[in-house]
Design an enzyme around this catalytic site. Sequence first.
Site, PDB file in Angstrom:
ATOM      1  CB  SER A  51      -0.830   0.059   1.270  1.00 36.07           C
ATOM      2  OG  SER A  51      -1.947  -1.096   1.230  1.00 36.07           O
ATOM      3  N   GLY A 232      -4.422  -1.982  -0.890  1.00 34.75           N
ATOM      4  CA  GLY A 232      -3.698  -1.888  -2.253  1.00 34.75           C
ATOM      5  C   GLY A 232      -3.414  -0.456  -2.097  1.00 34.75           C
ATOM      6  N   GLY A 234      -2.835   3.394  -3.894  1.00 38.78           N
ATOM      7  CA  GLY A 234      -3.316   4.625  -4.801  1.00 38.78           C
ATOM      8  C   GLY A 234      -4.888   4.999  -4.551  1.00 38.78           C
ATOM      9  CB  CYS A 260      -7.280  -1.205   3.428  1.00 40.96           C
ATOM     10  SG  CYS A 260      -6.569   0.437   3.475  1.00 40.96           S
ATOM     11  CG  LEU A 261      -7.997  -0.086  -2.969  1.00 38.91           C
ATOM     12  CD1 LEU A 261      -7.748   1.082  -3.271  1.00 38.91           C
ATOM     13  CD2 LEU A 261      -7.044  -1.049  -3.951  1.00 38.91           C
ATOM     14  CD  GLN A 264     -10.181   3.635  -0.047  1.00 44.87           C
ATOM     15  OE1 GLN A 264      -9.784   3.733  -1.047  1.00 44.87           O
ATOM     16  NE2 GLN A 264      -9.363   3.749   1.178  1.00 44.87           N
ATOM     17  CG  ASN A 302      -0.624   2.189   4.823  1.00 39.77           C
ATOM     18  OD1 ASN A 302      -0.548   3.270   4.200  1.00 39.77           O
ATOM     19  ND2 ASN A 302       0.101   1.401   4.101  1.00 39.77           N
ATOM     20  N   GLY A 304      -4.661   6.806   2.216  1.00 41.42           N
ATOM     21  CA  GLY A 304      -4.734   8.191   1.842  1.00 41.42           C
ATOM     22  C   GLY A 304      -5.958   8.549   1.569  1.00 41.42           C
ATOM     23  CG  HIS A 345      -4.693  -2.938   7.330  1.00 41.54           C
ATOM     24  ND1 HIS A 345      -4.374  -3.768   6.094  1.00 41.54           N
ATOM     25  CD2 HIS A 345      -4.528  -1.646   6.959  1.00 41.54           C
ATOM     26  CE1 HIS A 345      -4.100  -2.899   4.938  1.00 41.54           C
ATOM     27  NE2 HIS A 345      -3.976  -1.636   5.393  1.00 41.54           N
ATOM     28  CD  GLU A 347      -4.324  -6.751   7.572  1.00 42.74           C
ATOM     29  OE1 GLU A 347      -3.357  -5.946   7.228  1.00 42.74           O
ATOM     30  OE2 GLU A 347      -5.484  -6.957   7.482  1.00 42.74           O
TER      31      GLU A 347
END
Length: 369
Positions: A51, A232, A234, A260-261, A264, A302, A304, A345, A347
């Site tokens: 990431s 992941g 970006g 996470c990604l 989204q 983690n 953005g 996360h 995990e």
Amino acid sequence: SSSAASDVYKRQLEDGTVFHGSGFGAVDKVSGEVVFNTGMVGYTESITDPSYWGQILIQTYPLIGNYGVNPQDFESDRPKITGYVVHEVCKRPSHWLAKWTLDEFLEMHGVPGIEGVDTRMLTKKIRVHGVMLGILQVYPEGEKLDLDGLRNEAERIQDPNDRDLVSEVCTREVVEHNVDGSPHVVLVDCGLKRSILSCLLERKMRVTQVPPNMRVDEILSLNPDGVVISNGPGDPRRVSYLIETTSLLISEKLPVLGICLGNQIIARALGGEIYKMKFGHRGQHHPCTDLSTGRCYITSQNHGYAVNGESLKGTELEVTFINANDRSVEGVKHSKLPVIGVQWHPEASPGPRDTQFMFDVFLKMIMGS
């Protein structure tokens, strides 16, 4: 070691700010998005987390590298950060499992680093102004600094988030894990952390790891009992192909977990909007409140980008968790279908294990209980 690196180092941010320090790791020049992580431990996991692809990582904790680098802590095959910024790097680590010093590890993989930076001031700058693009250069011994050239170059840095970063770090092939396990889960690898795979395997699942551009008919032909969309790097809006695939998988009423990604991606697949955060969440102590119980969990994060909660009105997604600090969306679920996503996360490697229960929630969704 990086003895060829000069003690003189320059770093240039897009706003013209220059930081001096001592080089370690590789002798090289790189550019990327400058972000910070507030974790006190787990630097190996962060360095190898896909990431961070395209990013220059600042560690706010002042001493990094004191327990060396141990391959058992890797979250991928190698470092995924573009560059590394610390206040002080430990040259003589102490740990019985350590195989390399941090300096040796980064040099071996071509990643430049800098120490001696006022990371507190640099972090405060980013918190006020937001993440910025920057150049990190470690000069060879005796080479003259070209500060004017760096300033000019900093004005033309390509934003890595304009690229499809997921396609640069994902698997290119289908990989089977625990073929005799059950239930069968398809794990869409967008830049997978190994700890996610480990958590699924610990629950005796059969896991088929697939690239994010696999067509929906190919995924369905694997006869999965559920689908996990991984973390992941970006901007998730750059992976429109996976957003479309996720929408179709949800319409098939398959249980889906997004991390996470992946959280989204689920939101976008069902009509939600994504926005870029000012400086993101990166660390191991982010408090998240469960809106159904009021309980607060400490999470490892983690990212953005985040889901716009207001944009979910009129969709079939509900917000399940919010960040206790800034009230940003930390989790979603479908009101009718077995679809959930979390922004943190579960995990949690490195970090607290309080939220690994999300994998059990997903397993219960698959089993229909």
